[in-house]
Design an enzyme around this catalytic site. Sequence first.
Site, mmCIF file in Angstrom:
data_model
loop_
_atom_site.group_PDB
_atom_site.id
_atom_site.type_symbol
_atom_site.label_atom_id
_atom_site.label_comp_id
_atom_site.label_asym_id
_atom_site.label_seq_id
_atom_site.Cartn_x
_atom_site.Cartn_y
_atom_site.Cartn_z
ATOM 1 N N LYS A 252 55.055 32.574 79.858
ATOM 2 C CA LYS A 252 55.932 31.456 80.255
ATOM 3 C C LYS A 252 56.167 30.611 79.014
ATOM 4 O O LYS A 252 55.301 29.851 78.596
ATOM 5 C CB LYS A 252 55.310 30.612 81.364
ATOM 6 C CG LYS A 252 56.267 29.509 81.830
ATOM 7 C CD LYS A 252 55.719 28.731 83.003
ATOM 8 C CE LYS A 252 56.772 27.864 83.683
ATOM 9 N NZ LYS A 252 57.540 27.000 82.820
ATOM 10 N N ARG A 257 65.682 26.935 79.330
ATOM 11 C CA ARG A 257 66.204 28.130 79.998
ATOM 12 C C ARG A 257 67.679 28.297 79.659
ATOM 13 O O ARG A 257 68.420 27.324 79.622
ATOM 14 C CB ARG A 257 66.047 27.988 81.505
ATOM 15 C CG ARG A 257 66.462 29.250 82.249
ATOM 16 C CD ARG A 257 66.083 29.140 83.695
ATOM 17 N NE ARG A 257 66.291 30.368 84.406
ATOM 18 C CZ ARG A 257 65.702 30.651 85.558
ATOM 19 N NH1 ARG A 257 64.873 29.799 86.109
ATOM 20 N NH2 ARG A 257 65.937 31.782 86.175
ATOM 21 N N GLU A 302 64.703 32.329 77.664
ATOM 22 C CA GLU A 302 64.238 31.001 77.274
ATOM 23 C C GLU A 302 64.508 30.851 75.776
ATOM 24 O O GLU A 302 64.107 31.711 74.991
ATOM 25 C CB GLU A 302 62.735 30.924 77.589
ATOM 26 C CG GLU A 302 62.143 29.562 77.509
ATOM 27 C CD GLU A 302 62.279 28.739 78.807
ATOM 28 O OE1 GLU A 302 62.941 29.176 79.772
ATOM 29 O OE2 GLU A 302 61.722 27.634 78.813
ATOM 30 N N PHE A 342 64.433 37.513 79.732
ATOM 31 C CA PHE A 342 63.576 38.010 80.818
ATOM 32 C C PHE A 342 64.326 38.590 82.010
ATOM 33 O O PHE A 342 63.702 39.077 82.948
ATOM 34 C CB PHE A 342 62.550 36.965 81.270
ATOM 35 C CG PHE A 342 63.119 35.615 81.665
ATOM 36 C CD1 PHE A 342 63.796 35.447 82.846
ATOM 37 C CD2 PHE A 342 62.932 34.525 80.832
ATOM 38 C CE1 PHE A 342 64.286 34.205 83.208
ATOM 39 C CE2 PHE A 342 63.428 33.271 81.182
ATOM 40 C CZ PHE A 342 64.107 33.112 82.379
ATOM 41 N N ARG A 417 63.877 29.129 95.325
ATOM 42 C CA ARG A 417 62.534 29.017 94.788
ATOM 43 C C ARG A 417 61.628 29.709 95.793
ATOM 44 O O ARG A 417 61.470 29.231 96.918
ATOM 45 C CB ARG A 417 62.145 27.543 94.630
ATOM 46 C CG ARG A 417 60.841 27.329 93.865
ATOM 47 C CD ARG A 417 60.422 25.885 93.891
ATOM 48 N NE ARG A 417 61.218 24.984 93.063
ATOM 49 C CZ ARG A 417 61.121 24.848 91.736
ATOM 50 N NH1 ARG A 417 60.251 25.578 91.071
ATOM 51 N NH2 ARG A 417 61.861 23.989 91.086
ATOM 52 N N LYS A 423 54.574 30.703 89.064
ATOM 53 C CA LYS A 423 54.114 30.278 87.736
ATOM 54 C C LYS A 423 52.658 29.849 87.796
ATOM 55 O O LYS A 423 52.223 29.196 88.749
ATOM 56 C CB LYS A 423 55.005 29.178 87.166
ATOM 57 C CG LYS A 423 55.232 28.004 88.063
ATOM 58 C CD LYS A 423 56.218 27.018 87.427
ATOM 59 C CE LYS A 423 56.555 25.930 88.423
ATOM 60 N NZ LYS A 423 57.457 24.922 87.937
HETATM 61 P P1 ATP Z 1 58.758 24.021 84.566
HETATM 62 O O1 ATP Z 1 58.923 22.553 84.787
HETATM 63 O O2 ATP Z 1 57.384 24.528 84.899
HETATM 64 O O3 ATP Z 1 59.304 24.516 83.276
HETATM 65 P P2 ATP Z 1 61.031 24.478 86.160
HETATM 66 O O4 ATP Z 1 60.987 23.579 87.349
HETATM 67 O O5 ATP Z 1 61.952 24.123 85.046
HETATM 68 O O6 ATP Z 1 59.569 24.726 85.661
HETATM 69 P P3 ATP Z 1 60.522 26.868 87.499
HETATM 70 O O7 ATP Z 1 61.404 27.794 88.184
HETATM 71 O O8 ATP Z 1 59.581 26.115 88.337
HETATM 72 O O9 ATP Z 1 61.415 25.901 86.634
HETATM 73 O O10 ATP Z 1 59.675 27.650 86.407
HETATM 74 C C1 ATP Z 1 60.267 28.693 85.754
HETATM 75 C C2 ATP Z 1 60.821 28.197 84.422
HETATM 76 O O11 ATP Z 1 60.017 28.704 83.392
HETATM 77 C C3 ATP Z 1 62.181 28.782 84.198
HETATM 78 O O12 ATP Z 1 63.189 27.892 84.625
HETATM 79 C C4 ATP Z 1 62.220 29.044 82.702
HETATM 80 O O13 ATP Z 1 62.819 27.952 82.039
HETATM 81 C C5 ATP Z 1 60.784 29.084 82.274
HETATM 82 N N1 ATP Z 1 60.324 30.411 81.831
HETATM 83 C C6 ATP Z 1 59.637 30.655 80.712
HETATM 84 N N2 ATP Z 1 59.320 31.956 80.608
HETATM 85 C C7 ATP Z 1 59.802 32.573 81.707
HETATM 86 C C8 ATP Z 1 59.769 33.921 82.181
HETATM 87 N N3 ATP Z 1 59.168 34.888 81.518
HETATM 88 N N4 ATP Z 1 60.386 34.188 83.356
HETATM 89 C C9 ATP Z 1 60.983 33.207 84.052
HETATM 90 N N5 ATP Z 1 61.033 31.920 83.661
HETATM 91 C C10 ATP Z 1 60.447 31.598 82.495
#
Ligand code: ATP
Length: 593
Positions: A252, A257, A302, A342, A417, A423
């Site tokens: 992660k 993103r 990312e 990814f 979601r 995660k």
């Molecule tokens: P966070 O605040 O934890 O970054 P978020 O609320 O922005 O999360 P989530 O869907 O909860 O978004 O967590 C996934 C996020 O993690 C994705 O939006 C992406 O930006 C990031 N990410 C990093 N590496 C990966 C991966 N290998 N696969 C998917 N998402 C990833």
Amino acid sequence: MLFSDFAEALAKLSETTKRLEMIDILAELFRKTDKNLIDKVVYMIQGKIHPDYIGLEIGVAEKLAARAISNVSGASVEKIEELSSKLGDLGSAAEQILMKKAQLTLFSEPLTVEKVYSALDRAARASGSGAQETKLRILAGLLNQSSPLEAKFIVRLVVGTLRLGVADYTILDGLAEAFVGGKENRDVIERAYNLSSDLGLVAKVLVDKGFDELKKFGPQVGRPIRPMLAERLTTAKEVFDKIENEVSVEYKLDGERVQIHKNGNNIMLFSRRLENITHHYPDVVRISKESLIAENCIVEGEIVAYNPESGELLPFQELMHRRRKYEVEKVMEEIPAMVYLFDMLMVDGSDLTHQPYYYRRSMLTKYVKENLYAKIVPNIITRNPEEIEVFMNQAISEGCEGVVVKDVNSVYRAGAREFSWIKLKREYRSELADTLDLVIVGAFFGKGRRTGKYGAFLLAAYDKEKDMFESISKVGTGFKDEDFEMFHKLLEPYKIAHKHSRVDSKIEPDVWFVPSVVIEVIASEITLSPIHTAGYGIIKKDAGLALRFPKFTGRVRDDKGPEDATTVDEVIELYKRKLTKIAAEEVDVDRVS
Ligand code: ATP
């Protein structure tokens, strides 16, 4: 179509907070809308004239709108502003002022939706030195022809305060009700929306080409797909309570993103909030051209910043300098970006979102030529929690936040979601368990060194069902002195005289804001509180959920809109998990004693 009919529907919508009533009003309006106007009507209900990813806003400041009202009514700008702050809204002030004038004048030619839309579009496109005067002229021209009610909504539209409280999903319900016999068929419409982020387009395809054509709707280059999101869990063991299949465990990365759209030599980049961020990352555009070998495709990844000397990955904040347009070139040299991919959602015209993850990943491997700056996210495939732990430690030691675990058989559910992506983050392990992304809805003035600045903020979580922001915490720690300066500036445009209609709070801060700015907060735990409204009455009759020892982590989530904040459902889930954990620990203690 007469604009007065549209304005009346808007008036009805703004008078109700009941979703079912809203759906009926919308369905009735959509049914009587001329076919060629359906997309325009939908955008205007959303308070815009184009989908967000186009990045074209009407952009009239309140001051300029007050001048337009003054030109038309003869009332002074000061008087208009005074009335606006008394009524809490410039649109209502325009309505009242024009009511007096309307008694004297009879407006000749009625306004039509087409005319108002095209005038607003012209205003949005006005650029360069004369732009402000052009916008003023266009707005005054419209107000000159409008009834008081029409003026109220035109003013709200141009200054960006329409906010009917109608969520996008309610508009989808309205379309389903009007054209496909209601709820049963709504998922087809919703899917098209999630794949295009464009409600107007979805409405247009539905009305022009019909429901069967909408069923065939797929991803298209240039239209951002609403991102699939991850649920959170605390331990690797829990993963297999939720996922039956093997999982892909992936780094992660802590960056921004990005969804990369490629068509021949043309590259577009979209953020998590679906904004076009191509101009922030000329380096990623170049990297994408070199490494994506399909003729056209949509991939996700990312963007991460790295230290050009050591090659080390840098934290997310470093990328935020890119948001300042004039600095991009300079920042690009000091803090270059690279991209870890990814997912692949479309390739050479074929929709991959229906395909299982392992297939999409194999397509990614086939169509991405990896190099120093473009990589496929490292992963392992497993069903063993211990292997997940080991891989997670490796990811953290290389500067990642943790891992994302994905069901290898899951399809890409745009905008959802779900537990097919989970995660696991490092911070979930520590005492201070959870970071939440919360919306600033109010502020309290500070004392001592913070006199004259805000000393603490009222934060809210997002209730998706109700489309409301519910208070969850007051936070005043974790801020550096310069943060207070920064927040003062950042929040200035969102200041309002009263509680926003989409905010639910029993606490009265000194200043209220339109819910807009999202910040990351860490807390020791989630507790029950009678004074906060998040999830009120759900766990306990007279209590909502609140945070114990909340602290700002230093991170403003510019990449999140208010509706992307942590939801009330997620907070409830975290609270319940805490209870389960305590229960499990009590059992362990019993065993020992
Ligand atoms: P966070 O605040 O934890 O970054 P978020 O609320 O922005 O999360 P989530 O869907 O909860 O978004 O967590 C996934 C996020 O993690 C994705 O939006 C992406 O930006 C990031 N990410 C990093 N590496 C990966 C991966 N290998 N696969 C998917 N998402 C990833």
